[in-house]
Write a protein that holds these residues in place. Structure first.
Motif, PDB file in Angstrom:
ATOM      1  N   ILE A  85      70.314  62.249   9.465  1.00  0.00           N
ATOM      2  CA  ILE A  85      69.264  62.868  10.274  1.00  0.00           C
ATOM      3  C   ILE A  85      69.522  62.556  11.741  1.00  0.00           C
ATOM      4  O   ILE A  85      69.760  61.405  12.113  1.00  0.00           O
ATOM      5  CB  ILE A  85      67.873  62.349   9.860  1.00  0.00           C
ATOM      6  N   TYR A  86      69.488  63.602  12.577  1.00  0.00           N
ATOM      7  CA  TYR A  86      69.645  63.445  14.016  1.00  0.00           C
ATOM      8  C   TYR A  86      68.293  63.606  14.680  1.00  0.00           C
ATOM      9  O   TYR A  86      67.501  64.462  14.282  1.00  0.00           O
ATOM     10  CB  TYR A  86      70.592  64.503  14.585  1.00  0.00           C
ATOM     11  N   GLU A  87      68.020  62.797  15.696  1.00  0.00           N
ATOM     12  CA  GLU A  87      66.775  62.902  16.442  1.00  0.00           C
ATOM     13  C   GLU A  87      67.091  63.037  17.918  1.00  0.00           C
ATOM     14  O   GLU A  87      67.908  62.279  18.454  1.00  0.00           O
ATOM     15  CB  GLU A  87      65.911  61.663  16.211  1.00  0.00           C
ATOM     16  N   VAL A  88      66.427  63.981  18.575  1.00  0.00           N
ATOM     17  CA  VAL A  88      66.617  64.201  20.000  1.00  0.00           C
ATOM     18  C   VAL A  88      66.198  62.948  20.760  1.00  0.00           C
ATOM     19  O   VAL A  88      65.159  62.357  20.503  1.00  0.00           O
ATOM     20  CB  VAL A  88      65.796  65.424  20.479  1.00  0.00           C
TER      21      VAL A  88
ATOM     22  N   LYS B  81      67.583  60.054  20.639  1.00  0.00           N
ATOM     23  CA  LYS B  81      67.967  58.820  19.937  1.00  0.00           C
ATOM     24  C   LYS B  81      69.483  58.789  19.798  1.00  0.00           C
ATOM     25  O   LYS B  81      70.140  59.819  19.777  1.00  0.00           O
ATOM     26  CB  LYS B  81      67.338  58.784  18.536  1.00  0.00           C
ATOM     27  N   GLN B  82      70.038  57.584  19.674  1.00  0.00           N
ATOM     28  CA  GLN B  82      71.468  57.457  19.457  1.00  0.00           C
ATOM     29  C   GLN B  82      71.827  58.045  18.102  1.00  0.00           C
ATOM     30  O   GLN B  82      71.073  57.910  17.135  1.00  0.00           O
ATOM     31  CB  GLN B  82      71.898  55.997  19.523  1.00  0.00           C
ATOM     32  N   LEU B  83      72.973  58.695  18.055  1.00  0.00           N
ATOM     33  CA  LEU B  83      73.419  59.280  16.796  1.00  0.00           C
ATOM     34  C   LEU B  83      73.696  58.193  15.771  1.00  0.00           C
ATOM     35  O   LEU B  83      74.223  57.141  16.104  1.00  0.00           O
ATOM     36  CB  LEU B  83      74.689  60.096  17.014  1.00  0.00           C
TER      37      LEU B  83
ATOM     38  N   SER C  86      79.487  66.211  18.687  1.00  0.00           N
ATOM     39  CA  SER C  86      78.587  65.217  19.281  1.00  0.00           C
ATOM     40  C   SER C  86      79.347  64.145  20.022  1.00  0.00           C
ATOM     41  O   SER C  86      80.432  63.739  19.600  1.00  0.00           O
ATOM     42  CB  SER C  86      77.767  64.533  18.191  1.00  0.00           C
TER      43      SER C  86
END
Length: 107
Positions: free
Chosen positions: A2-5, A7-9, A105
């Protein structure tokens, strides 16, 4: 994954201190993650808005994806070795109906 805007990948740089690129297999396809410590503003700008060319070649049944930013004279390649995926999962992964999105990314 899950990726969050903002936040660190997720994921771990397996070669800290060095620029490196790897693929991360996900449910539908894969992501290309380029690790670079403290990227300069120009690098981030090229990554976000630069002209991008790409290609694919295969060596010993393993596909390599070539990424080229021609205006920045910056290119790299990365492979996706599907043979590292367990056979049952590999077939589902290869036949996924949405297997057409690749995320690039810089964490």
């Amino acid at each position: 994954m899950i990726y969050e805007v903002g936040k660190q990948l997720p994921g771990i740089n397996k070669a800290p201190g060095f620029e490196t690129c790897r693929t991360q297999v996900n449910t539908a396809f894969f992501d290309i993650i380029y690790y670079i410590e403290c990227p300069e503003a120009k690098v981030v700008e090229v990554w976000k808005d630069g002209k991008l060319r790409y290609g694919v070649y295969t060596r010993e049944a393993i596909p390599y994806f070539i990424i080229d930013f021609p205006d920045a004279d910056w290119n790299f390649d990365v492979n996706v070795n599907a043979f590292r995926i367990v056979e049952e999962e590999r077939q589902a992964w290869l036949n996924h109906p949405q297997a057409d999105i690749v995320i690039l990314s810089i964490p």
